[in-house]
Enzyme design. Structure first.
Site, PDB file in Angstrom:
ATOM      1  N   LYS A  13     111.476   1.822   8.659  1.00 35.92           N
ATOM      2  CA  LYS A  13     110.822   1.058   9.740  1.00 35.92           C
ATOM      3  C   LYS A  13     110.027   1.979  10.655  1.00 35.92           C
ATOM      4  O   LYS A  13     108.886   1.692  10.995  1.00 35.92           O
ATOM      5  CB  LYS A  13     111.854   0.306  10.597  1.00 35.92           C
ATOM      6  CG  LYS A  13     112.580  -0.806   9.894  1.00 35.92           C
ATOM      7  CD  LYS A  13     113.453  -1.591  10.857  1.00 35.92           C
ATOM      8  CE  LYS A  13     114.496  -0.770  11.582  1.00 35.92           C
ATOM      9  NZ  LYS A  13     115.576  -0.246  10.717  1.00 35.92           N
ATOM     10  N   ARG A  85     117.928  -7.215  16.981  1.00 35.55           N
ATOM     11  CA  ARG A  85     118.943  -6.846  15.998  1.00 35.55           C
ATOM     12  C   ARG A  85     119.956  -7.971  15.779  1.00 35.55           C
ATOM     13  O   ARG A  85     120.838  -7.832  14.938  1.00 35.55           O
ATOM     14  CB  ARG A  85     119.756  -5.641  16.483  1.00 35.55           C
ATOM     15  CG  ARG A  85     119.073  -4.309  16.478  1.00 35.55           C
ATOM     16  CD  ARG A  85     119.235  -3.607  15.139  1.00 35.55           C
ATOM     17  NE  ARG A  85     119.827  -2.295  15.153  1.00 35.55           N
ATOM     18  CZ  ARG A  85     119.172  -1.163  15.402  1.00 35.55           C
ATOM     19  NH1 ARG A  85     117.900  -1.178  15.721  1.00 35.55           N
ATOM     20  NH2 ARG A  85     119.784  -0.027  15.331  1.00 35.55           N
ATOM     21  N   ARG A 124     118.605  12.981   5.895  1.00 44.81           N
ATOM     22  CA  ARG A 124     117.541  13.003   6.915  1.00 44.81           C
ATOM     23  C   ARG A 124     117.816  14.089   7.964  1.00 44.81           C
ATOM     24  O   ARG A 124     118.920  14.228   8.458  1.00 44.81           O
ATOM     25  CB  ARG A 124     117.501  11.627   7.576  1.00 44.81           C
ATOM     26  CG  ARG A 124     116.444  11.491   8.636  1.00 44.81           C
ATOM     27  CD  ARG A 124     116.147  10.051   8.891  1.00 44.81           C
ATOM     28  NE  ARG A 124     117.170   9.376   9.664  1.00 44.81           N
ATOM     29  CZ  ARG A 124     117.024   8.134  10.142  1.00 44.81           C
ATOM     30  NH1 ARG A 124     115.927   7.458   9.891  1.00 44.81           N
ATOM     31  NH2 ARG A 124     117.969   7.577  10.835  1.00 44.81           N
ATOM     32  N   ARG A 152     120.956  13.593  12.942  1.00 43.08           N
ATOM     33  CA  ARG A 152     121.350  12.659  13.992  1.00 43.08           C
ATOM     34  C   ARG A 152     122.848  12.381  13.895  1.00 43.08           C
ATOM     35  O   ARG A 152     123.372  12.247  12.791  1.00 43.08           O
ATOM     36  CB  ARG A 152     120.584  11.330  13.802  1.00 43.08           C
ATOM     37  CG  ARG A 152     119.295  11.272  14.570  1.00 43.08           C
ATOM     38  CD  ARG A 152     118.456  10.101  14.159  1.00 43.08           C
ATOM     39  NE  ARG A 152     119.106   8.786  14.295  1.00 43.08           N
ATOM     40  CZ  ARG A 152     118.463   7.624  14.162  1.00 43.08           C
ATOM     41  NH1 ARG A 152     117.166   7.619  13.896  1.00 43.08           N
ATOM     42  NH2 ARG A 152     119.095   6.483  14.283  1.00 43.08           N
ATOM     43  N   ARG A 163     126.643   1.220  10.557  1.00 39.25           N
ATOM     44  CA  ARG A 163     125.331   0.663  10.897  1.00 39.25           C
ATOM     45  C   ARG A 163     124.877  -0.334   9.830  1.00 39.25           C
ATOM     46  O   ARG A 163     124.288  -1.366  10.147  1.00 39.25           O
ATOM     47  CB  ARG A 163     124.311   1.801  11.057  1.00 39.25           C
ATOM     48  CG  ARG A 163     124.566   2.609  12.335  1.00 39.25           C
ATOM     49  CD  ARG A 163     123.956   3.985  12.249  1.00 39.25           C
ATOM     50  NE  ARG A 163     122.519   3.980  12.323  1.00 39.25           N
ATOM     51  CZ  ARG A 163     121.749   4.932  11.795  1.00 39.25           C
ATOM     52  NH1 ARG A 163     122.265   5.942  11.142  1.00 39.25           N
ATOM     53  NH2 ARG A 163     120.446   4.853  11.925  1.00 39.25           N
TER      54      ARG A 163
HETATM   55  P1  AMP Z   1     117.957   3.005  15.442  1.00 40.59           P
HETATM   56  O1  AMP Z   1     117.254   4.302  15.522  1.00 40.59           O
HETATM   57  O2  AMP Z   1     117.045   1.827  15.499  1.00 40.59           O
HETATM   58  O3  AMP Z   1     118.911   2.933  14.263  1.00 40.59           O
HETATM   59  O4  AMP Z   1     118.866   2.883  16.772  1.00 40.59           O
HETATM   60  C1  AMP Z   1     119.850   3.860  17.095  1.00 40.59           C
HETATM   61  C2  AMP Z   1     120.925   3.259  17.978  1.00 40.59           C
HETATM   62  O5  AMP Z   1     120.342   2.757  19.207  1.00 40.59           O
HETATM   63  C3  AMP Z   1     121.656   2.043  17.402  1.00 40.59           C
HETATM   64  O6  AMP Z   1     122.690   2.396  16.511  1.00 40.59           O
HETATM   65  C4  AMP Z   1     122.180   1.378  18.672  1.00 40.59           C
HETATM   66  O7  AMP Z   1     123.277   2.077  19.227  1.00 40.59           O
HETATM   67  C5  AMP Z   1     120.990   1.555  19.617  1.00 40.59           C
HETATM   68  N1  AMP Z   1     120.013   0.441  19.467  1.00 40.59           N
HETATM   69  C6  AMP Z   1     118.718   0.526  19.082  1.00 40.59           C
HETATM   70  N2  AMP Z   1     118.119  -0.689  19.061  1.00 40.59           N
HETATM   71  C7  AMP Z   1     119.083  -1.566  19.418  1.00 40.59           C
HETATM   72  C8  AMP Z   1     119.127  -2.984  19.584  1.00 40.59           C
HETATM   73  N3  AMP Z   1     118.043  -3.749  19.357  1.00 40.59           N
HETATM   74  N4  AMP Z   1     120.303  -3.551  19.991  1.00 40.59           N
HETATM   75  C9  AMP Z   1     121.392  -2.818  20.236  1.00 40.59           C
HETATM   76  N5  AMP Z   1     121.437  -1.473  20.083  1.00 40.59           N
HETATM   77  C10 AMP Z   1     120.306  -0.849  19.681  1.00 40.59           C
END
Ligand code: AMP
Length: 210
Positions: A13, A85, A124, A152, A163
Protein backbone atom coordinates in the site's frame (compact mmCIF):
# COMPACT_ATOMS: atom_id res chain seq x y z
CA UNK A 1 -8.06 11.78 -7.01
CA UNK A 2 -9.57 10.71 -3.68
CA UNK A 3 -8.76 7.08 -3.19
CA UNK A 4 -8.43 4.60 -0.31
CA UNK A 5 -5.82 1.87 -0.61
CA UNK A 6 -7.04 -1.16 1.27
CA UNK A 7 -4.98 -4.28 1.81
CA UNK A 8 -3.05 -6.39 4.27
CA UNK A 9 0.31 -5.37 5.68
CA UNK A 10 3.00 -6.11 3.13
CA UNK A 11 0.71 -5.87 0.09
CA UNK A 12 2.53 -2.69 -0.95
CA UNK A 13 0.00 0.00 0.00
CA UNK A 14 2.73 2.45 1.00
CA UNK A 15 4.80 1.81 -2.13
CA UNK A 16 1.80 2.14 -4.44
CA UNK A 17 0.39 5.18 -2.63
CA UNK A 18 3.71 6.98 -3.03
CA UNK A 19 4.02 6.05 -6.72
CA UNK A 20 0.45 7.12 -7.44
CA UNK A 21 0.84 10.33 -5.45
CA UNK A 22 3.91 11.22 -7.55
CA UNK A 23 2.12 10.39 -10.81
CA UNK A 24 -1.12 12.28 -10.21
CA UNK A 25 0.10 14.98 -7.82
CA UNK A 26 -2.00 13.84 -4.86
CA UNK A 27 -1.02 13.74 -1.18
CA UNK A 28 -0.07 10.38 0.31
CA UNK A 29 -1.66 10.14 3.75
CA UNK A 30 -0.38 7.14 5.72
CA UNK A 31 -1.81 6.84 9.23
CA UNK A 32 0.98 4.33 10.03
CA UNK A 33 3.63 6.92 9.05
CA UNK A 34 1.83 9.55 11.14
CA UNK A 35 1.78 7.18 14.14
CA UNK A 36 5.50 6.39 13.73
CA UNK A 37 6.38 10.09 13.39
CA UNK A 38 4.51 10.89 16.62
CA UNK A 39 6.35 8.08 18.42
CA UNK A 40 9.71 9.28 17.11
CA UNK A 41 9.04 12.86 18.17
CA UNK A 42 8.31 11.72 21.74
CA UNK A 43 5.04 13.74 21.80
CA UNK A 44 2.25 13.00 24.29
CA UNK A 45 0.28 11.49 21.42
CA UNK A 46 3.31 9.38 20.49
CA UNK A 47 3.53 8.01 24.03
CA UNK A 48 -0.16 7.18 23.94
CA UNK A 49 0.10 5.14 20.72
CA UNK A 50 3.54 3.51 21.06
CA UNK A 51 2.44 0.42 22.90
CA UNK A 52 -0.35 -0.34 20.42
CA UNK A 53 2.01 0.14 17.50
CA UNK A 54 4.77 -2.08 18.88
CA UNK A 55 2.37 -4.96 19.60
CA UNK A 56 0.74 -4.68 16.19
CA UNK A 57 -2.60 -3.66 17.76
CA UNK A 58 -4.86 -0.95 16.38
CA UNK A 59 -4.72 2.49 18.00
CA UNK A 60 -8.18 3.46 19.42
CA UNK A 61 -10.53 4.73 16.70
CA UNK A 62 -11.10 8.20 18.18
CA UNK A 63 -7.34 8.88 18.28
CA UNK A 64 -6.67 7.78 14.70
CA UNK A 65 -9.81 9.45 13.29
CA UNK A 66 -8.75 12.83 14.71
CA UNK A 67 -5.25 12.37 13.27
CA UNK A 68 -6.54 11.42 9.82
CA UNK A 69 -9.10 14.24 9.70
CA UNK A 70 -6.57 17.02 10.12
CA UNK A 71 -4.59 15.69 7.15
CA UNK A 72 -7.71 15.29 4.99
CA UNK A 73 -8.69 18.87 5.71
CA UNK A 74 -5.33 20.06 4.39
CA UNK A 75 -5.31 18.17 1.07
CA UNK A 76 -7.60 18.42 -1.93
CA UNK A 77 -6.51 15.29 -3.66
CA UNK A 78 -5.30 12.32 -1.60
CA UNK A 79 -4.48 8.64 -1.32
CA UNK A 80 -5.33 7.15 2.05
CA UNK A 81 -3.00 4.35 3.12
CA UNK A 82 -3.86 2.38 6.28
CA UNK A 83 -7.12 4.17 7.02
CA UNK A 84 -9.93 3.21 7.48
CA UNK A 85 -9.12 -0.11 9.19
CA UNK A 86 -12.60 -1.08 10.45
CA UNK A 87 -16.25 -0.20 9.90
CA UNK A 88 -16.37 2.45 12.65
CA UNK A 89 -13.47 4.28 10.97
CA UNK A 90 -15.12 3.95 7.54
CA UNK A 91 -18.26 5.56 8.94
CA UNK A 92 -16.25 8.32 10.61
CA UNK A 93 -14.50 8.97 7.29
CA UNK A 94 -17.83 9.14 5.46
CA UNK A 95 -19.07 11.72 7.98
CA UNK A 96 -15.86 13.75 7.81
CA UNK A 97 -16.03 13.85 3.99
CA UNK A 98 -19.70 14.87 4.09
CA UNK A 99 -18.78 17.73 6.41
CA UNK A 100 -16.18 19.11 4.02
CA UNK A 101 -18.26 18.33 0.92
CA UNK A 102 -15.82 15.81 -0.58
CA UNK A 103 -16.52 12.44 -2.17
CA UNK A 104 -14.52 9.22 -2.47
CA UNK A 105 -13.60 8.24 -6.06
CA UNK A 106 -12.62 4.63 -5.43
CA UNK A 107 -11.35 2.05 -2.96
CA UNK A 108 -8.52 -0.08 -4.30
CA UNK A 109 -8.07 -3.44 -2.56
CA UNK A 110 -4.58 -4.89 -3.01
CA UNK A 111 -4.71 -8.67 -2.73
CA UNK A 112 -1.99 -11.19 -1.88
CA UNK A 113 -1.91 -14.46 0.09
CA UNK A 114 -0.71 -14.42 3.73
CA UNK A 115 2.42 -16.52 3.19
CA UNK A 116 3.72 -14.03 0.58
CA UNK A 117 2.96 -11.16 2.98
CA UNK A 118 4.83 -12.73 5.91
CA UNK A 119 7.85 -13.27 3.67
CA UNK A 120 7.79 -9.66 2.49
CA UNK A 121 7.34 -8.18 5.97
CA UNK A 122 9.88 -10.27 7.83
CA UNK A 123 12.62 -9.28 5.35
CA UNK A 124 11.69 -5.58 5.28
CA UNK A 125 14.32 -3.11 6.51
CA UNK A 126 14.44 0.70 6.47
CA UNK A 127 17.64 2.68 6.01
CA UNK A 128 18.09 5.12 8.84
CA UNK A 129 20.25 7.26 6.55
CA UNK A 130 17.86 7.66 3.60
CA UNK A 131 14.48 6.47 4.88
CA UNK A 132 14.29 4.06 1.92
CA UNK A 133 12.67 0.66 2.38
CA UNK A 134 14.43 -2.51 1.21
CA UNK A 135 14.02 -6.26 1.42
CA UNK A 136 16.99 -8.33 2.59
CA UNK A 137 16.51 -10.82 -0.21
CA UNK A 138 14.36 -9.32 -2.99
CA UNK A 139 15.48 -5.71 -2.92
CA UNK A 140 18.78 -5.39 -1.05
CA UNK A 141 20.14 -1.86 -0.43
CA UNK A 142 22.60 -0.38 -2.96
CA UNK A 143 26.22 0.13 -1.89
CA UNK A 144 25.86 3.90 -1.58
CA UNK A 145 23.19 3.57 1.11
CA UNK A 146 25.17 2.97 4.26
CA UNK A 147 22.22 2.42 6.57
CA UNK A 148 22.04 1.22 9.31
CA UNK A 149 19.07 -0.88 8.26
CA UNK A 150 16.40 -1.14 10.90
CA UNK A 151 13.57 -3.61 11.25
CA UNK A 152 10.27 -2.11 12.39
CA UNK A 153 9.23 -3.40 15.83
CA UNK A 154 5.90 -4.48 14.40
CA UNK A 155 7.65 -6.46 11.62
CA UNK A 156 8.76 -8.99 14.25
CA UNK A 157 7.05 -12.33 13.65
CA UNK A 158 4.52 -12.23 16.52
CA UNK A 159 3.42 -8.71 15.61
CA UNK A 160 3.12 -9.62 11.90
CA UNK A 161 0.80 -12.53 12.77
CA UNK A 162 -1.29 -10.28 15.01
CA UNK A 163 -1.54 -7.58 12.34
CA UNK A 164 -2.69 -10.06 9.69
CA UNK A 165 -5.24 -11.53 12.10
CA UNK A 166 -6.65 -8.06 12.77
CA UNK A 167 -6.67 -7.34 9.03
CA UNK A 168 -8.75 -10.41 8.24
CA UNK A 169 -11.11 -9.84 11.18
CA UNK A 170 -11.68 -6.12 11.01
CA UNK A 171 -10.35 -4.57 7.81
CA UNK A 172 -11.14 -7.14 5.13
CA UNK A 173 -14.93 -6.82 5.71
CA UNK A 174 -14.56 -3.26 4.39
CA UNK A 175 -14.28 -4.78 0.90
CA UNK A 176 -17.98 -5.69 1.13
CA UNK A 177 -18.76 -2.34 2.72
CA UNK A 178 -17.29 -0.47 -0.27
CA UNK A 179 -18.47 -3.00 -2.89
CA UNK A 180 -22.03 -2.28 -1.66
CA UNK A 181 -21.36 1.40 -2.39
CA UNK A 182 -20.06 0.61 -5.89
CA UNK A 183 -16.57 1.87 -5.06
CA UNK A 184 -14.44 -1.30 -4.83
CA UNK A 185 -11.68 -2.17 -7.29
CA UNK A 186 -9.47 -5.23 -6.65
CA UNK A 187 -5.89 -5.51 -7.91
CA UNK A 188 -3.47 -8.45 -7.78
CA UNK A 189 -0.64 -7.24 -5.52
CA UNK A 190 1.64 -10.19 -6.32
CA UNK A 191 2.52 -8.64 -9.68
CA UNK A 192 5.61 -6.48 -10.26
CA UNK A 193 5.39 -3.04 -8.61
CA UNK A 194 5.02 -1.00 -11.88
CA UNK A 195 2.30 -3.35 -13.18
CA UNK A 196 0.29 -2.92 -9.96
CA UNK A 197 0.53 0.88 -10.37
CA UNK A 198 -0.64 0.69 -14.00
CA UNK A 199 -3.55 -1.59 -13.07
CA UNK A 200 -4.66 0.88 -10.42
CA UNK A 201 -4.35 3.90 -12.68
CA UNK A 202 -6.15 2.06 -15.50
CA UNK A 203 -9.07 1.09 -13.34
CA UNK A 204 -9.42 4.27 -11.32
CA UNK A 205 -9.14 6.24 -14.58
CA UNK A 206 -11.92 4.21 -16.18
CA UNK A 207 -14.13 4.81 -13.14
CA UNK A 208 -13.53 8.54 -13.57
CA UNK A 209 -14.56 8.39 -17.24
CA UNK A 210 -17.74 6.44 -16.54
P1 AMP B 1 0.77 0.54 9.29
O1 AMP B 1 2.10 1.08 8.93
O2 AMP B 1 -0.34 1.06 8.44
O3 AMP B 1 0.77 -0.98 9.37
O4 AMP B 1 0.43 1.08 10.78
C1 AMP B 1 1.30 0.81 11.88
C2 AMP B 1 0.52 0.87 13.18
O5 AMP B 1 -0.07 2.18 13.36
C3 AMP B 1 -0.66 -0.09 13.29
O6 AMP B 1 -0.28 -1.40 13.65
C4 AMP B 1 -1.51 0.59 14.36
O7 AMP B 1 -0.95 0.44 15.65
C5 AMP B 1 -1.36 2.06 13.97
N1 AMP B 1 -2.38 2.46 12.95
C6 AMP B 1 -2.16 2.91 11.70
N2 AMP B 1 -3.32 3.18 11.05
C7 AMP B 1 -4.30 2.85 11.93
C8 AMP B 1 -5.72 2.89 11.88
N3 AMP B 1 -6.38 3.30 10.78
N4 AMP B 1 -6.41 2.50 12.99
C9 AMP B 1 -5.79 2.10 14.11
N5 AMP B 1 -4.44 2.02 14.22
C10 AMP B 1 -3.70 2.39 13.15
Amino acid sequence: MRVILLGPQGAGKGTQAQRLADRVGATHISTGDIVRAEIKSGSELGKKVQDYNDRGELVPDEVIVEMAKSYLDDADSWLLDGFPRNEAQAEALEEALDEIGEKLDAVVALEAPDDALVERLSGRRQSQATGKIYHVEYDPPPEDDEGPFIQRKDDAEDAIRRRLEIYHDQTEPLKDYYADRGLLITVDAEQEIPKVTEDILGTVGREDDA
